[in-house]
Motif scaffolding. Structure first.
Motif, PDB file in Angstrom:
ATOM      1  N   LEU A 170       0.887  -1.397  -0.006  1.00 16.93           N
ATOM      2  CA  LEU A 170       0.124   0.053  -0.010  1.00 16.93           C
ATOM      3  C   LEU A 170       0.745   1.190  -0.101  1.00 16.93           C
ATOM      4  CD1 LEU A 170      -2.791  -1.228   2.445  1.00 16.93           C
ATOM      5  CD2 LEU A 170      -2.968  -0.565   0.122  1.00 16.93           C
ATOM      6  N   VAL A 171       2.129   1.359   0.667  1.00 13.55           N
ATOM      7  CA  VAL A 171       2.992   2.466   0.441  1.00 13.55           C
ATOM      8  C   VAL A 171       3.335   2.535  -0.648  1.00 13.55           C
ATOM      9  CG1 VAL A 171       5.229   3.415   1.541  1.00 13.55           C
ATOM     10  CG2 VAL A 171       3.838   1.999   2.829  1.00 13.55           C
ATOM     11  N   GLY A 172       3.300   3.736  -1.346  1.00 11.86           N
ATOM     12  CA  GLY A 172       3.697   4.117  -2.716  1.00 11.86           C
ATOM     13  C   GLY A 172       2.666   3.584  -3.904  1.00 11.86           C
ATOM     14  N   SER A 173       0.995   3.288  -3.329  1.00 12.58           N
ATOM     15  CA  SER A 173       0.276   2.783  -4.226  1.00 12.58           C
ATOM     16  C   SER A 173      -0.378   4.098  -4.934  1.00 12.58           C
ATOM     17  CB  SER A 173      -0.442   1.635  -3.765  1.00 12.58           C
ATOM     18  OG  SER A 173      -1.092   2.199  -2.614  1.00 12.58           O
ATOM     19  N   GLU A 174      -0.294   5.261  -4.376  1.00 12.34           N
ATOM     20  CA  GLU A 174      -0.805   6.499  -5.062  1.00 12.34           C
ATOM     21  C   GLU A 174      -2.173   6.540  -4.886  1.00 12.34           C
ATOM     22  OE1 GLU A 174       1.313   7.992  -8.529  1.00 12.34           O
ATOM     23  OE2 GLU A 174       3.252   6.836  -8.188  1.00 12.34           O
ATOM     24  N   GLY A 175      -2.633   5.873  -3.900  1.00  9.77           N
ATOM     25  CA  GLY A 175      -4.165   6.084  -3.675  1.00  9.77           C
ATOM     26  C   GLY A 175      -5.067   5.264  -4.969  1.00  9.77           C
ATOM     27  N   THR A 176      -4.331   4.406  -5.356  1.00 13.93           N
ATOM     28  CA  THR A 176      -5.138   3.470  -6.352  1.00 13.93           C
ATOM     29  C   THR A 176      -5.411   2.159  -5.714  1.00 13.93           C
ATOM     30  OG1 THR A 176      -3.125   2.409  -7.130  1.00 13.93           O
ATOM     31  CG2 THR A 176      -3.715   4.385  -8.314  1.00 13.93           C
ATOM     32  N   LEU A 177      -5.213   1.845  -4.765  1.00 13.52           N
ATOM     33  CA  LEU A 177      -5.508   0.498  -4.240  1.00 13.52           C
ATOM     34  C   LEU A 177      -6.432   0.256  -3.308  1.00 13.52           C
ATOM     35  CD1 LEU A 177      -2.112  -1.349  -3.971  1.00 13.52           C
ATOM     36  CD2 LEU A 177      -3.885  -1.293  -5.893  1.00 13.52           C
ATOM     37  N   ALA A 178      -6.294   1.395  -2.305  1.00 11.90           N
ATOM     38  CA  ALA A 178      -7.397   1.622  -0.957  1.00 11.90           C
ATOM     39  C   ALA A 178      -7.132   2.927  -0.474  1.00 11.90           C
ATOM     40  CB  ALA A 178      -6.782   0.600   0.030  1.00 11.90           C
TER      41      ALA A 178
END
Lengths: 471, 471
Positions: B196-204
């Motif tokens: 989730l760290v670095g997923s730029e608000g695209t996963l959750a």
């Protein structure tokens, strides 16, 4: 069973010498360091290159044959047991250290490199690879990365995932991919490197690793601290951290473990104290001396009955080796030794150790506890006999209660050993059904046919092909 | 467009005060710190709790409405631009520091906490949170984690992902989940925290964070080193690391940047040198003094024309502030400033900087370069004018060549700014089509309807609703 034609295809890929079929050889790969669980593979394949790994995986994927990647098989959660048969992929031939890059402080290695050998290689260049799992003398880097192995230096230096910055890996469909590299900063897409670390061979087969290195600490000192109560020992750990001192190592041994270790290693440890802390600090000379003095003060003020500083590096090494021998020492007591891995936030250490003692008495099973006090990672270890079904049933109830207690204290069901097959039943208590569903969807993204290490970690269902090992 | 009834539902969830619709307000959320790109949201929602986030997400998911989580909008890759309209979820109300746990050295905070405020809070307790992105005075921890923000201390201390150990997050279907916690060691299943760290608000949507803290270093010293050639500066960085010294910070400024920074901050920097290194070491007094002396020797022996040590903490702070002001200073020169983020392994630094100069001359565009020399993370910064289409075309060609060069040197297309929308076209060159397919499958596992920050990172296709910002 894999039919003969497929075995011939495997022989064509890696050569006859590297396909093992004889029943004695299959027996060797039917277990790992985990007691009780055992299952036989159909065949063992030892690839010599990434290209061979890719060909083997593609073949297995096309025919729905399970593939279980394996290093030295030191796993303690049944992670490398071929519960559905198939191909055990022994990666130990890919054991080259390709590069130690002294300018970028990285090393690039094959998965089969033995952790302890890697330590020696980089330390000879004044560099340092901190992860030091208990099995490091025989475990492989590939296995350590698949499990996200920890060790004694986790408190100050973190664990394996903190040192893996690049991977080459092969998907079940045979596709060879890379993630990360030598860049300390890299946010190009999701962090697949960190996702693969600790995935226990269920997502892809890792064929090359790029690891981050540190400068080797200038010096280190080792202290042994003896306490008449677990609470004193735990408070010494807490007060040290609260004093803003982060030792490289803070190991804990309870009385039972100390006695066994002393019988085994003849260190002349006191027999009557409740607990021992083995504390090591490394770094620049002045800082180490100052930290150690401070820790001695804290230990004395918190009621330590004795504090000893190792006088020579040899004496330090002897103490650390004795700690590392705890499992070996304990395993001499009874036919079966079950080493567990309950972990709690550091501040809950004393509560956890006391709960373990209470639970072992409740179920009348013999459990000794040692572990990494600095990071709350405890190894309650049960000496039992797998032939005594009644006792084994009590042991399982005891561990169930131990894990429930760890969770209730904000801890986890495994700090460094992994889920494998033996922890699967506890995983949903830790990550929730929602977490398991996400992990299953991630697994399906990498391995749609479910051929990689089936029946492990987040397996939906599995048909175990298990026999109790004959002692 | 979102119809009025849905907006009313949003008002019911968060209250009328926290749903912004007026066109001036929507304009504010139509851009972030990225030049040129802009798109308007339909509505801005400011949730005050995890439960509200869950309700908003469920509503949006049921109706296929895009949701773009956002902190302070300091993103430099268009990561928070609502390219398909929808709901901008402004997380800044969830800005509580719930706990600073001095026993476990962790902090638990809401995503809206401002990074700089968090630094002050933990430092007042003698603790240390190393990530220090350039925008830290206004950026939020949630935004930093969504982007895996870096900063000046990456060389010695790593980046944001190295300090995130637990998360509470909400899936598009409204499910509230947790991963990690306060345990430094935790291998219970795949590492969703790091994913989730670095997923730029695209996963959750991240709603709570548990962060790892360190003891605050005892002291620090700052050096400025001036060189007549880039190669000298790069060699000083290399030789320092090769001497097994890891400074907290090794910043690089080229001549053009130095001059602009000096005009802006009046530091009296020399105008005629080719490059400046800003080096900071922290730690125990004796070690810092010894390291700094050693670095001064290395700098002189490698042809530094001048080496100055900051005499007071104020002078150090002034130098670091000047470096942080580089972007602000450069942005005064022309209407449009494009700050980029090419990264290479440390050992390729000089080659990369020389390539940037060559490329800027080739395309007749003005590019100044500064950045984090210690970890190879460079920020080539182009001063241009978005109204001049011909020049913007040349700028884009120049950056394309800069990224291709970084990749050819074993580097990456973004070290700390993220992919967002502006780096998507380069991502496959970095991770390959196979890598992108894996990431898309992971995205689908978290967000099957694709409502979270659509058109970003690994988006398959997107209908941009983009207007060039009116200056």
């Amino acid at each position: 069973m894999i039919d003969a034609r497929l075995v011939e295809r495997l022989v064509d890929i890696v050569g006859p010498k590297w396909v093992l079929r004889d029943s004695n050889e299959l027996h060797v790969y039917s277990f790992d360091a985990t007691p009780i669980v055992q299952a036989f593979p159909d065949v063992v394949v030892m690839p010599g290159s990434t290209a061979e790994v890719a060909e083997v995986l593609k073949l297995a994927n096309d025919h729905g044959i399970p593939v279980i990647p394996r290093g030295s098989g030191t796993n303690l959660a049944g992670g490398t047991i071929p519960v559905q048969g198939g191909i055990v992929l022994n990666m130990t031939r890919m054991n080259q250290i390709y590069e130690v890059d002294e300018k970028n402080l990285t090393a690039t290695v094959g998965p089969g490199v033995v952790t302890g050998e890697f330590h020696k290689t980089v330390e000879a260049k004044g560099l340092f690879y901190p992860p030091d799992p208990g099995s490091m003398r025989i475990s492989t880097i590939g296995g350590n990365v698949a499990q996200c192995a920890g060790g004694m230096r986790g408190l100050k230096y973190g664990v394996t995932k903190d040192y893996v910055i690049g991977l080459e890996y092969v998907l079940p469909n045979g596709q060879i991919l890379r993630c990360g590299g030598k860049n300390y900063k890299d946010v190009a897409g999701y962090d697949l490197t960190r996702l693969l670390v600790g995935s226990e061979g269920t997502l892809a087969v890792i064929t090359e690793l790029t690891l981050k290195l540190l400068p080797l600490p200038e010096t280190k000192r080792t202290l042994s601290v003896f306490c008449t109560s677990l609470v004193d020992a735990a408070r010494i750990v807490e007060r040290t951290i609260s004093a803003r001192i982060i030792p490289a190592t803070m190991e804990f041994l309870d009385q039972a473990t100390m006695r066994v270790v002393d019988d085994f290693s003849h260190l002349g440890l006191p027999r009557d104290v409740a607990a021992m802390l083995l504390i090591e600090q490394d770094g620049p000379e002045e800082q180490v001396v100052r930290d150690v003095e401070r820790i001695v003060q804290i230990a004395r003020s918190e009621g330590a009955v004795d504090v000893q500083m190792a006088k020579t590096p040899e004496e330090s090494a002897k103490l650390m080796t004795a700690r590392r021998a705890a499992l070996a020492a304990l395993s001499r007591l009874r036919p079966t030794t079950i080493l567990e891995d309950a972990t709690v936030p550091r501040s809950r250490l004393a509560e956890m150790v006391e709960a373990i003692i209470r639970i072992s008495e409740k179920y009348q099973v013999q459990i000794c506890t040692f572990g990494h006090a600095g990071d709350g990672n405890l190894h309650p270890t049960c000496m039992t006999d797998e032939r005594d079904e009644a006792e084994i049933a009590r042991v399982e109830q005891a561990f169930e209660e131990i894990f429930a207690t760890a969770l209730s204290l904000g801890g986890t069901i495994t700090g460094e050993h992994g889920v494998g097959m033996t922890k699967m039943k506890y995983l949903s208590q830790r990550v929730g059904e929602g977490g398991i569903e996400l992990m299953q969807a991630i697994k399906a993204a990498f391995d749609p046919n479910g051929i990689l290490n089936p029946g492990k970690v987040v397996a939906k269902a599995f048909r175990p092909r298990m026999v109790v090992r004959q002692p």
